[in-house]
Design an enzyme around this catalytic site. Structure first.
Site, PDB file in Angstrom:
ATOM      1  N   ASP A  67       0.817  -1.218   0.000  1.00 33.66           N
ATOM      2  CA  ASP A  67       0.000   0.000   0.000  1.00 33.66           C
ATOM      3  C   ASP A  67       0.848   1.265   0.000  1.00 33.66           C
ATOM      4  O   ASP A  67       2.066   1.217   0.201  1.00 33.66           O
ATOM      5  CB  ASP A  67      -0.942  -0.007   1.219  1.00 33.66           C
ATOM      6  CG  ASP A  67      -0.266  -0.512   2.495  1.00 33.66           C
ATOM      7  OD1 ASP A  67       0.971  -0.414   2.586  1.00 33.66           O
ATOM      8  OD2 ASP A  67      -0.968  -1.002   3.381  1.00 33.66           O
ATOM      9  N   ASP A 138      -7.028  -3.208  14.568  1.00 33.66           N
ATOM     10  CA  ASP A 138      -8.427  -3.510  14.226  1.00 33.66           C
ATOM     11  C   ASP A 138      -8.543  -4.718  13.291  1.00 33.66           C
ATOM     12  O   ASP A 138      -9.613  -4.999  12.766  1.00 33.66           O
ATOM     13  CB  ASP A 138      -9.081  -2.285  13.569  1.00 33.66           C
ATOM     14  CG  ASP A 138      -8.348  -1.830  12.311  1.00 33.66           C
ATOM     15  OD1 ASP A 138      -7.385  -2.510  11.877  1.00 33.66           O
ATOM     16  OD2 ASP A 138      -8.741  -0.801  11.743  1.00 33.66           O
ATOM     17  N   HIS A 140      -6.891  -5.082  10.397  1.00 37.95           N
ATOM     18  CA  HIS A 140      -6.684  -4.834   8.969  1.00 37.95           C
ATOM     19  C   HIS A 140      -5.409  -5.509   8.465  1.00 37.95           C
ATOM     20  O   HIS A 140      -4.452  -5.696   9.215  1.00 37.95           O
ATOM     21  CB  HIS A 140      -6.724  -3.337   8.619  1.00 37.95           C
ATOM     22  CG  HIS A 140      -5.555  -2.523   9.084  1.00 37.95           C
ATOM     23  ND1 HIS A 140      -5.679  -1.259   9.601  1.00 37.95           N
ATOM     24  CD2 HIS A 140      -4.213  -2.780   9.080  1.00 37.95           C
ATOM     25  CE1 HIS A 140      -4.493  -0.780   9.897  1.00 37.95           C
ATOM     26  NE2 HIS A 140      -3.580  -1.685   9.595  1.00 37.95           N
ATOM     27  N   GLU A 145      -9.450  -2.111   5.773  1.00 39.19           N
ATOM     28  CA  GLU A 145     -10.033  -1.859   7.088  1.00 39.19           C
ATOM     29  C   GLU A 145     -11.252  -2.766   7.310  1.00 39.19           C
ATOM     30  O   GLU A 145     -11.796  -3.314   6.348  1.00 39.19           O
ATOM     31  CB  GLU A 145     -10.462  -0.391   7.173  1.00 39.19           C
ATOM     32  CG  GLU A 145      -9.310   0.603   7.013  1.00 39.19           C
ATOM     33  CD  GLU A 145      -8.472   0.765   8.274  1.00 39.19           C
ATOM     34  OE1 GLU A 145      -8.320  -0.212   9.040  1.00 39.19           O
ATOM     35  OE2 GLU A 145      -7.948   1.876   8.484  1.00 39.19           O
TER      36      GLU A 145
HETATM   37  P1  PGA Z   1       2.497  -1.719  12.595  1.00 42.13           P
HETATM   38  O1  PGA Z   1       1.286  -1.711  11.564  1.00 42.13           O
HETATM   39  O2  PGA Z   1       3.427  -2.767  12.119  1.00 42.13           O
HETATM   40  O3  PGA Z   1       3.097  -0.356  12.509  1.00 42.13           O
HETATM   41  O4  PGA Z   1       1.906  -2.030  13.929  1.00 42.13           O
HETATM   42  C1  PGA Z   1       0.731  -2.922  11.139  1.00 42.13           C
HETATM   43  C2  PGA Z   1      -0.407  -2.636  10.182  1.00 42.13           C
HETATM   44  O5  PGA Z   1      -1.060  -1.594  10.321  1.00 42.13           O
HETATM   45  O6  PGA Z   1      -0.647  -3.476   9.308  1.00 42.13           O
END
Ligand code: PGA
Length: 262
Positions: A67, A138, A140, A145
């Site tokens: 992304d 959450d 995702h 999301e």
């Molecule tokens: P993070 O993010 O590794 O910074 O915790 C993970 C994600 O949002 O997929």
């Protein structure tokens, strides 16, 4: 889903790096799906170490990132282009033309064309051999999301306020975290031949429990990974703390046949 619980994030990342090194040695032109965020940093550092100290060769490998923020150019310090360059690409010998990240600078309907092109390029590369994933608090994956279609393809998404807050630490104080992103879809991710999901820290424990042991639901997008035949989930003790079958996963890993270990 093979749940591998390690004492800490460092040992989990080192273990996963050994699997990735084995893949690259058997298939030097492997296509890697790459992730950003704090979670894969130790994995990238370990892969860079294997490159510099043990000659792990990335010269023929290709990559597609999950992304990018809409509106951030490749030199913006919070862009995922910048993140990948600083944390991984400049430490290994991948060819820049083989490293693809969604273009966050396209606007309007060009975003739709960019998303279609991204899908076509993954297809033309023969698909993704190994997809690396973090997980949001959450649930995702990528920036899909909760409520994302479990069949979605690469497209523009609107971030939840929770994700914008989670990611504000990568931006300057007071700087606006973009609302929109281009992300591989869940359907895109599910087509990878193999998937490694990483989660570290207590903040991920509920999302991990939902993903591995909850119902398959768009409320926790990572739960769709239960439908994928080749997923390894690398966890530290804190991220594993809400798993009901924690002891069972450890027992299974301890008793894996020797030939399945790296
Ligand atoms: P993070 O993010 O590794 O910074 O915790 C993970 C994600 O949002 O997929």
């Amino acid at each position: 889903m093979e749940v591998i619980i390690q004492p800490d994030a460092h040992s989990a990342s080192k273990l996963a790096a050994r699997y990735i090194a084995r893949l690259l040695r058997s298939k030097p032109n492997a296509v890697l799906g790459l992730a950003t965020g704090s979670t894969p940093l130790m994995l990238y550092a370990e892969l860079a170490r294997l490159h510099s100290e043990e000659g792990l060769d990335f010269s023929r490998a290709r990559s597609f990132n999950l992304d990018e923020y809409v509106g951030l150019g490749p030199n913006h310090p919070a862009s995922y282009h910048h993140f990948m360059r600083e944390n991984f690409f400049r430490h290994i010998n991948m060819q820049p033309e083989n490293c693809r990240i969604p273009d966050g600078t396209v606007m309007g309907e060009d975003i739709i064309r960019e998303c279609e092109k991204y899908e076509q390029e993954i297809h033309a590369a023969g698909g993704i051999d190994l997809q690396i994933l973090g997980i949001g608090s959450d649930g995702h994956i990528g920036f899909n999301e909760p409520s994302s279609s479990l069949a979605s393809r690469t497209r523009i998404k609107t971030l939840t306020e929770r994700t914008r807050q989670d990611n504000a630490r990568f931006f300057q104080p007071g700087e606006n975290v973009p609302h929109h992103v281009i992300t591989m879809g869940i359907g895109t991710i599910m087509e990878a031949h193999e998937i490694f999901l990483f989660a570290f820290g207590a903040g991920k424990a509920a999302a991990v429990a939902g993903a591995a042991e909850g119902p398959i639901t768009a409320e926790n997008p990572a739960s769709i990974l239960q439908m994928h035949p080749r997923v390894k989930c690398f966890l530290d003790e804190e991220a594993a703390s809400q798993l009901r079958r924690r002891d069972y996963y450890k027992w299974v890993y301890l008793h894996k046949p020797a030939w399945q270990h790296v």
